[in-house]
Design an enzyme around this catalytic site. Structure first.
Site, PDB file in Angstrom:
ATOM      1  N   GLU A 191       5.624   7.266  -1.629  1.00 50.20           N
ATOM      2  CA  GLU A 191       5.499   5.936  -1.013  1.00 50.20           C
ATOM      3  C   GLU A 191       6.527   5.001  -1.663  1.00 50.20           C
ATOM      4  OE1 GLU A 191       1.470   4.439  -0.608  1.00 50.20           O
ATOM      5  OE2 GLU A 191       2.153   2.393  -1.001  1.00 50.20           O
TER       6      GLU A 191
ATOM      7  N   ARG B  10       2.646   2.748   5.804  1.00 51.55           N
ATOM      8  CA  ARG B  10       3.536   2.235   4.748  1.00 51.55           C
ATOM      9  C   ARG B  10       5.016   2.294   5.137  1.00 51.55           C
ATOM     10  NH1 ARG B  10      -0.497   0.695   4.216  1.00 51.55           N
ATOM     11  NH2 ARG B  10      -2.111   1.179   2.711  1.00 51.55           N
TER      12      ARG B  10
ATOM     13  N   CYS C 261       0.734   2.804  -5.910  1.00 46.77           N
ATOM     14  CA  CYS C 261       0.536   4.220  -5.562  1.00 46.77           C
ATOM     15  C   CYS C 261       1.887   4.884  -5.368  1.00 46.77           C
ATOM     16  CB  CYS C 261      -0.284   4.339  -4.276  1.00 46.77           C
ATOM     17  SG  CYS C 261      -2.012   3.956  -4.570  1.00 46.77           S
TER      18      CYS C 261
HETATM   19  C1  LIG Z   1       0.248  -2.827  -9.480  1.00 45.69           C
HETATM   20  C2  LIG Z   1       0.719  -2.565  -8.055  1.00 45.69           C
HETATM   21  C3  LIG Z   1      -0.231  -2.451  -7.050  1.00 45.69           C
HETATM   22  C4  LIG Z   1       0.174  -2.206  -5.727  1.00 45.69           C
HETATM   23  N1  LIG Z   1      -0.761  -2.111  -4.741  1.00 45.69           N
HETATM   24  C5  LIG Z   1      -0.391  -1.900  -3.472  1.00 45.69           C
HETATM   25  C6  LIG Z   1      -1.373  -1.814  -2.429  1.00 45.69           C
HETATM   26  O1  LIG Z   1      -2.572  -1.939  -2.649  1.00 45.69           O
HETATM   27  N2  LIG Z   1      -0.942  -1.591  -1.159  1.00 45.69           N
HETATM   28  C7  LIG Z   1       0.402  -1.468  -0.856  1.00 45.69           C
HETATM   29  O2  LIG Z   1       0.734  -1.287   0.318  1.00 45.69           O
HETATM   30  N3  LIG Z   1       1.336  -1.538  -1.822  1.00 45.69           N
HETATM   31  C8  LIG Z   1       0.992  -1.762  -3.113  1.00 45.69           C
HETATM   32  N4  LIG Z   1       1.942  -1.828  -4.088  1.00 45.69           N
HETATM   33  C9  LIG Z   1       3.360  -1.592  -3.749  1.00 45.69           C
HETATM   34  C10 LIG Z   1       4.171  -2.878  -3.428  1.00 45.69           C
HETATM   35  O3  LIG Z   1       3.629  -3.989  -4.109  1.00 45.69           O
HETATM   36  C11 LIG Z   1       4.208  -3.168  -1.940  1.00 45.69           C
HETATM   37  O4  LIG Z   1       4.846  -2.133  -1.231  1.00 45.69           O
HETATM   38  C12 LIG Z   1       4.943  -4.491  -1.648  1.00 45.69           C
HETATM   39  O5  LIG Z   1       4.683  -4.882  -0.335  1.00 45.69           O
HETATM   40  C13 LIG Z   1       6.441  -4.421  -1.884  1.00 45.69           C
HETATM   41  O6  LIG Z   1       6.964  -5.750  -1.802  1.00 45.69           O
HETATM   42  P1  LIG Z   1       8.272  -6.172  -2.604  1.00 45.69           P
HETATM   43  O7  LIG Z   1       8.628  -7.542  -2.201  1.00 45.69           O
HETATM   44  O8  LIG Z   1       8.085  -5.957  -4.053  1.00 45.69           O
HETATM   45  O9  LIG Z   1       9.322  -5.152  -2.000  1.00 45.69           O
HETATM   46  P2  LIG Z   1      10.483  -4.365  -2.785  1.00 45.69           P
HETATM   47  O10 LIG Z   1       9.860  -3.368  -3.689  1.00 45.69           O
HETATM   48  O11 LIG Z   1      11.436  -5.322  -3.370  1.00 45.69           O
HETATM   49  O12 LIG Z   1      11.187  -3.623  -1.555  1.00 45.69           O
HETATM   50  C14 LIG Z   1      10.500  -2.632  -0.812  1.00 45.69           C
HETATM   51  C15 LIG Z   1      11.380  -2.214   0.378  1.00 45.69           C
HETATM   52  O13 LIG Z   1      11.499  -3.303   1.300  1.00 45.69           O
HETATM   53  C16 LIG Z   1      12.869  -3.680   1.495  1.00 45.69           C
HETATM   54  N5  LIG Z   1      12.895  -5.141   1.642  1.00 45.69           N
HETATM   55  C17 LIG Z   1      12.315  -6.060   0.833  1.00 45.69           C
HETATM   56  N6  LIG Z   1      12.479  -7.294   1.334  1.00 45.69           N
HETATM   57  C18 LIG Z   1      13.188  -7.155   2.489  1.00 45.69           C
HETATM   58  C19 LIG Z   1      13.672  -8.070   3.483  1.00 45.69           C
HETATM   59  N7  LIG Z   1      13.464  -9.390   3.411  1.00 45.69           N
HETATM   60  N8  LIG Z   1      14.372  -7.575   4.538  1.00 45.69           N
HETATM   61  C20 LIG Z   1      14.593  -6.236   4.635  1.00 45.69           C
HETATM   62  N9  LIG Z   1      14.154  -5.326   3.736  1.00 45.69           N
HETATM   63  C21 LIG Z   1      13.460  -5.780   2.681  1.00 45.69           C
HETATM   64  C22 LIG Z   1      13.598  -3.167   0.251  1.00 45.69           C
HETATM   65  O14 LIG Z   1      14.972  -2.900   0.510  1.00 45.69           O
HETATM   66  C23 LIG Z   1      12.818  -1.879  -0.037  1.00 45.69           C
HETATM   67  O15 LIG Z   1      13.261  -0.831   0.808  1.00 45.69           O
HETATM   68  C24 LIG Z   1       1.562  -2.082  -5.424  1.00 45.69           C
HETATM   69  C25 LIG Z   1       2.523  -2.207  -6.452  1.00 45.69           C
HETATM   70  C26 LIG Z   1       2.094  -2.444  -7.762  1.00 45.69           C
HETATM   71  C27 LIG Z   1       3.133  -2.595  -8.828  1.00 45.69           C
END
Ligand SMILES: Cc1cc2nc3c(=O)[nH]c(=O)nc-3n(C[C@H](O)[C@H](O)[C@H](O)COP(=O)(O)OP(=O)(O)OC[C@H]3O[C@@H](n4cnc5c(N)ncnc54)[C@H](O)[C@@H]3O)c2cc1C
Length: 319
Positions: free
Chosen positions: A313, A182, A242
């Site tokens: 995480e 992660r 998580c």
């Molecule tokens: C209901 C639910 C279920 C989930 N299930 C899972 C799962 O099964 N497995 C899992 O791994 N995660 C899961 N997650 C967590 C989350 O969805 C993942 O980590 C997802 O990949 C985050 O993507 P995001 O675009 O929302 O990133 P954000 O939350 O917006 O950002 C996450 C990090 O990435 C950085 N970031 C984002 N975009 C960029 C970019 N273009 N360049 C540089 N840095 C960037 C941000 O600064 C931050 O540090 C879940 C979340 C929820 C709400």
């Protein structure tokens, strides 16, 4: 604080689309978080590059986010500029590769992860089903090395294009990307600022290498995976997925929290999900402080009972 000169500059680029003191609770899946000084959504890669350049010249802090699905923003909010990808950088294309029949699927960082999973299924490309049901964007998924028990981004990514802090773009191959559980850390980029805290490459897109397969079989597998997910996760209430990383061996974080008797435990509006103990849910207008207090209680209890330190995480950000 953003000075009036900088505010004018943001307005000159984004017009009324720039938001000042924007509540982050409206932009995170947790539905908590105080105001960001500036909140912008560039519409083209050029606008993004111009913005980064201007923000750096003004020595303002900035944070690039995707879907906000892995963030806990503090109640005092974010001092600086939040840059959201999604309006730009959301194209998905595919081409053949020269490697063992693999097909390259290139997705902009702002594209929703579920779109690339669906696209892969319709094109009969195997490899993305592990990510079905993970919310957020491609950029966020690469940064978080998002995944499940069936796989993670690391297993299918071939390269990423990034915007380096000084304004250059660079393609980085997988061998130079340091993926951990992660987490992605930047390994091999030669760049003057690499050692400073300011070194924050922005992911522009990711190239995923997938194998041709039968779309009907992929669709069936997808339906089964989504069904299982629905049963085991509290998808209807605000959360960030998580909350803690699983320890490297032994029981999962969820199992440990469950064994500690914390399922259903509440502090303020924050609650340990009765369905999945590794989910902290915002069940009743929680503040970030409620969630942080519950997080500390879980960590202390698990540490006392099992001598295991649970690492978060979810990214905790803000003032
Ligand atoms: C209901 C639910 C279920 C989930 N299930 C899972 C799962 O099964 N497995 C899992 O791994 N995660 C899961 N997650 C967590 C989350 O969805 C993942 O980590 C997802 O990949 C985050 O993507 P995001 O675009 O929302 O990133 P954000 O939350 O917006 O950002 C996450 C990090 O990435 C950085 N970031 C984002 N975009 C960029 C970019 N273009 N360049 C540089 N840095 C960037 C941000 O600064 C931050 O540090 C879940 C979340 C929820 C709400």
């Amino acid at each position: 604080m953003i000075d009036s000169d900088s505010k004018k500059w943001f307005k000159s680029i984004f017009g009324n689309a720039v938001k000042f003191d924007e509540p982050m609770s409206e932009h995170t899946s947790f539905r908590v978080g105080g105001p960001a000084d500036v909140y912008i959504t560039p519409e083209t890669p050029e606008e993004l590059a111009e913005t980064i350049n201007g923000v750096r010249q003004r020595k303002l802090n900035y944070l690039v986010i995707g879907g906000g699905t892995n963030l806990l923003v503090s109640d005092s909010g974010i001092r600086g500029v939040v840059i959201v990808l999604g309006k730009c950088l959301n194209k998905i294309t595919h081409t053949a590769t020269e490697k063992e029949n693999l097909v390259a699927l290139t997705a902009g960082a702002g594209a929703k992860l579920h779109r690339i999973c669906r696209f892969a299924i319709t094109q009969g490309l195997q490899g993305m089903n592990f990510a079905l049901g993970i919310p957020g964007t491609v950029g966020g998924a690469v940064m978080m090395n998002a995944g499940t028990a069936s796989g993670s981004v690391e297993g299918v990514i071939d390269s990423v294009n990034v915007l380096l802090p000084e304004g250059r773009t660079r393609k980085i191959q997988k061998k130079d990307l340091n993926f951990e559980y992660r987490k992605l850390s930047w390994n091999m980029i030669n760049c003057a600022e690499k050692k400073s805290d300011f070194f924050k490459p922005i992911i522009l897109d990711g190239e995923f290498h997938l194998r041709p397969s039968d779309p009907v079989k992929l669709k069936k597998e997808a339906e089964h995976m989504l069904k299982t997910r629905k049963k085991t996760q509290p998808a209807n209430l605000p959360s960030a997925g998580c909350f803690f990383k699983n320890p490297m061996s032994g029981k999962t974080a969820g199992e440990l929290i469950d064994l500690a008797g914390l399922k259903g435990k509440k502090i303020g509006g924050a609650e340990v999900s009765p369905i999945h103990a590794n989910f902290i849910i915002n069940s009743d207008r929680a503040s970030a402080a409620d969630i942080l207090a519950l997080k500390s209680l879980i960590q202390e209890t698990v540490s006392e009972l099992f001598d295991i330190d649970l690492e978060t995480e979810v990214k905790i950000i803000g003032e």
